[in-house]
Motif scaffolding. Sequence first.
Motif, PDB file in Angstrom:
ATOM      1  N   ARG A 179    -103.446 -45.056  88.276  1.00 45.32           N
ATOM      2  CA  ARG A 179    -102.840 -46.046  89.171  1.00 45.32           C
ATOM      3  C   ARG A 179    -103.417 -47.420  88.928  1.00 45.32           C
ATOM      4  NH1 ARG A 179    -102.409 -44.667  95.431  1.00 45.32           N
ATOM      5  NH2 ARG A 179    -100.526 -45.947  95.243  1.00 45.32           N
ATOM      6  N   THR A 183    -101.660 -52.970  92.670  1.00 46.58           N
ATOM      7  CA  THR A 183    -100.259 -52.709  93.023  1.00 46.58           C
ATOM      8  C   THR A 183    -100.018 -51.267  93.461  1.00 46.58           C
ATOM      9  OG1 THR A 183     -99.572 -52.046  90.793  1.00 46.58           O
ATOM     10  CG2 THR A 183     -99.557 -54.418  91.311  1.00 46.58           C
ATOM     11  N   ARG A 185     -99.116 -48.911  91.491  1.00 49.30           N
ATOM     12  CA  ARG A 185     -98.127 -48.279  90.617  1.00 49.30           C
ATOM     13  C   ARG A 185     -98.735 -47.086  89.878  1.00 49.30           C
ATOM     14  NH1 ARG A 185     -96.872 -51.676  86.300  1.00 49.30           N
ATOM     15  NH2 ARG A 185     -95.352 -50.084  85.664  1.00 49.30           N
ATOM     16  N   ASP A 190     -94.122 -44.897  83.407  1.00 54.14           N
ATOM     17  CA  ASP A 190     -93.498 -45.782  82.416  1.00 54.14           C
ATOM     18  C   ASP A 190     -93.715 -45.184  81.030  1.00 54.14           C
ATOM     19  OD1 ASP A 190     -92.637 -47.732  80.698  1.00 54.14           O
ATOM     20  OD2 ASP A 190     -94.053 -49.273  81.378  1.00 54.14           O
ATOM     21  N   SER A 237     -89.774 -43.791  92.433  1.00 57.23           N
ATOM     22  CA  SER A 237     -90.520 -44.776  93.234  1.00 57.23           C
ATOM     23  C   SER A 237     -92.017 -44.575  93.146  1.00 57.23           C
ATOM     24  CB  SER A 237     -90.100 -44.670  94.697  1.00 57.23           C
ATOM     25  OG  SER A 237     -90.495 -43.419  95.235  1.00 57.23           O
ATOM     26  N   GLY A 238     -92.464 -43.396  92.692  1.00 56.47           N
ATOM     27  CA  GLY A 238     -93.870 -43.044  92.680  1.00 56.47           C
ATOM     28  C   GLY A 238     -94.241 -42.075  93.785  1.00 56.47           C
TER      29      GLY A 238
END
Length: 265
Positions: A179, A183, A185, A190, A237-238
């Motif tokens: 992560r 952010t 993310r 990706d 979205s995660g």
Amino acid sequence: MFPSLTSLAAFQAAVAHKPEIRFATHPNGITIGCYLFADSHTFDSPEALECRGVAFDSNGQVISRPLHKFFNVGERPTLTPDAMLARRDIAAIYDKLDGSMIATAWVNGQLTWRSKKAFTSDVVQLTHSLLTHPDHASLVKFAEDVAANQMTAIFELTHPEARIVVQHEQPALRLLHIRDNVTGRYLLLDPTSPLHALIQRYRIPVVSQHPTLTIDQVLTSLSTMSQCEGYVVQFASGDMVKLKCSWYLRLHRSITFLRERDIAM
């Protein structure tokens, strides 16, 4: 979906009205935010979902961001089996490992290993013992590279001395996610991320994925699986959802009951 964490003060202010969420400052100067108990309103904000071990340094900067709080199938109206079958945003399906979360933190210019709430817990000590073996030197170097660049590498430790339900014959540390500290993310979603090449270069063991499984097959298999916990499904979205098999749930309830009875005695 994930909040940007710019300072400890701002983050604390966002969850200050929740008495079940506490912040503890450790001797190394790191402050960890985590929930102590939960009710139906505890996780009603993106900030509250991060209170599962998020850590800040003495300057108030986030230095470790483990997995956010996510739920079992059926725990939320949007996570019923029927709702899952209707979703078209499933990004990955992973094995759900029956172990302990271990994450990295970058503390005073050095790699530090930690569990959800501590830096010196039993599972952290087991991790240190495991990583002293020369075969794991590349994993340590990988973790250093990740943590030094404002990211958190999140692993699952499975160990015969830290059994929950599933018996593991040999200790293992497998990568779950990486992560971005600020952010939040989940960077491995990706496919173009250079982290994938880094994982291959260092030959990092990762949790198994199931790219050919459908959610229908996952849900159907839960009644017949054994000797494992189940699956984790991650959306684009995660966000994620846990799906535990019947065999695991039955044994987990039995073990929990026995432990509670021992404590009562």
